[in-house]
Design an enzyme around this catalytic site. Structure first.
Site, PDB file in Angstrom:
ATOM      1  N   ASP A 124     -43.948  -0.759   5.764  1.00 12.93           N
ATOM      2  CA  ASP A 124     -43.350  -1.695   6.730  1.00 12.93           C
ATOM      3  C   ASP A 124     -42.743  -0.957   7.923  1.00 12.93           C
ATOM      4  O   ASP A 124     -41.635  -1.268   8.369  1.00 12.93           O
ATOM      5  CB  ASP A 124     -42.279  -2.564   6.052  1.00 12.93           C
ATOM      6  CG  ASP A 124     -41.965  -3.815   6.863  1.00 12.93           C
ATOM      7  OD1 ASP A 124     -42.720  -4.155   7.789  1.00 12.93           O
ATOM      8  OD2 ASP A 124     -40.924  -4.449   6.586  1.00 12.93           O
ATOM      9  N   HIS A 158     -43.508  -5.673  10.118  1.00 10.39           N
ATOM     10  CA  HIS A 158     -43.555  -7.134  10.110  1.00 10.39           C
ATOM     11  C   HIS A 158     -42.918  -7.734  11.367  1.00 10.39           C
ATOM     12  O   HIS A 158     -43.136  -8.908  11.662  1.00 10.39           O
ATOM     13  CB  HIS A 158     -42.918  -7.705   8.835  1.00 10.39           C
ATOM     14  CG  HIS A 158     -41.418  -7.690   8.802  1.00 10.39           C
ATOM     15  ND1 HIS A 158     -40.688  -6.760   8.097  1.00 10.39           N
ATOM     16  CD2 HIS A 158     -40.500  -8.505   9.389  1.00 10.39           C
ATOM     17  CE1 HIS A 158     -39.395  -7.008   8.245  1.00 10.39           C
ATOM     18  NE2 HIS A 158     -39.259  -8.070   9.017  1.00 10.39           N
ATOM     19  N   SER A 187     -34.125  -7.016  11.282  1.00 11.02           N
ATOM     20  CA  SER A 187     -35.255  -6.231  10.791  1.00 11.02           C
ATOM     21  C   SER A 187     -35.655  -5.152  11.789  1.00 11.02           C
ATOM     22  O   SER A 187     -35.809  -5.424  12.980  1.00 11.02           O
ATOM     23  CB  SER A 187     -36.459  -7.144  10.537  1.00 11.02           C
ATOM     24  OG  SER A 187     -36.210  -8.006   9.465  1.00 11.02           O
TER      25      SER A 187
END
Length: 358
Positions: free
Chosen positions: A125, A95, A203
């Site tokens: 992911d 992402h 992230s």
């Protein structure tokens, strides 16, 4: 005017007198600190050793100016990644790079390099980028394990929250075997929960154990405000270590397939079938068809012809098609798995040779 001159002269005389008495303002003496505590030394050591393995990722997108019609690249977002090997592979979250036209990677020495996409697996992911640099400028992150983690273990997160470079946060493993949704709504299982502060920008960064080994990839937070609320999630390193080498080798994950379609849950409930995956379609010539599996069907008189329900794969129970995909992802096309199959009140074991699909 005369008063100002008199005041200025007085200040000069006072300063001169002060200088003659010693001249400097008094300074508080500094109390001795003493040695750093053991946990502080451990924190410092982990950051010094591992921060060279952590990178800042900036994604870009191509836009066209409305008036001039000129095309240019503008920043789209930022995230974190880490150096996987000395060939220049960088691991991050899918992402982080999703929807971007290009990406740049900034190392801990503040040098910035153009990155190319090697491969991505949205279901977990994860994505792999690559930069071109000499081996001696790349510090691969040490790899640990996640299968033996325990709640309460100390962990570290290094990342770039809110675009702030190289930030260290600490915490513990708060829980294990959590489930979160990936970018394409597939369930990611076995996720690590931590209270180490994770914010937007973290992230794709590493979650480390107290030895400085990678145990997870920070991927999401649970927070009403969008900032850290003490609940962060990381993809376990055992899953990362299974997927990343395949992305590097093939650029994608080739799914092993059975060649089936599953019935909706309401159909299973209506037919009072056991927990498992009820088949409503079996691809002709596919692995399931070759193994003799049959779908539920409707006869010409409207009655239901009993089909098969897959209840387990290699003795691991499956309840949904998502469960089936998760188990199959651990295997390669060409391998055999054993299905536990229920039909009309009878159970059997059935060996199936897996085929490959994208």
């Amino acid at each position: 005017m005369r008063r100002l001159l008199i005041l200025s002269a007085a200040l000069v005389l006072a300063g001169t007198a002060f200088a003659q008495r010693g001249g400097e303002l008094p300074v508080r003496s500094i109390a001795p600190r003493g040695p750093l505590m053991a946990d502080e030394l451990a924190n410092i050591d982990v950051f010094k050793r591992l921060s060279p393995s952590v990178v800042h990722i900036t994604t870009l997108e191509v836009t066209r100016d409305f008036f001039s019609r000129s095309v240019q690249q503008v920043p789209r977002g930022t995230g974190t990644g880490f150096i996987w090997d000395q060939q220049g592979h960088i691991v991050t979250n899918f992402h982080v790079i999703q929807g971007a036209d290009s990406a740049r990677v900034t190392l801990s020495d503040q040098s910035t390099h153009k990155a190319t996409l090697v491969g991505a697996f949205p279901d977990r992911d994860l994505a792999v980028l690559k930069i071109e640099l000499p081996r001696d400028r790349l510090a691969p992150i040490p790899i640990g394990t996640s299968r033996d983690l325990q709640v309460g273990q100390k962990v570290y997160a290094i990342g770039n929250p809110f675009g702030l470079d190289q930030t260290l946060t600490t915490g513990i493993v708060s829980a294990l075997n959590r489930e979160i949704d990936s970018a394409n709504q597939r369930t990611i299982r076995g996720v690590i929960q931590t209270d180490a502060a994770i914010n937007p920008g973290n992230s794709g960064g590493p979650l480390l154990d107290s030895a400085g080994r990678l145990i997870g990839v920070n991927t999401a937070i649970f927070s009403p405000s969008g900032a850290s609320a003490g609940i962060g999630f990381a993809i376990p390193v055992d899953e990362v270590n299974r997927i990343v080498p395949r992305l590097i080798r093939d650029g994608r994950i080739t799914r092993p397939a059975l060649g089936i379609s599953a019935a909706p849950e309401q159909v299973q409930r209506a037919l009072r079938l056991p927990e498992g995956v009820a088949l409503v379609q079996v691809q002709p010539g596919g692995p399931a068809a070759k193994a003799g599996l049959q779908p539920f069907a409707r006869a010409s008189d409207g009655s239901i012809v009993a089909g098969d329900v897959i209840t387990a794969i290699n003795d691991e129970p499956v309840k949904t098609l998502d469960d089936v995909l998760t188990v199959l992802e651990r295997h390669q096309p060409g391998e055999r798995v054993t299905l536990s199959v229920w039909r009309a009140g009878r159970s059997r074991k059935q060996s199936v040779l897996l085929a490959g699909t994208d």
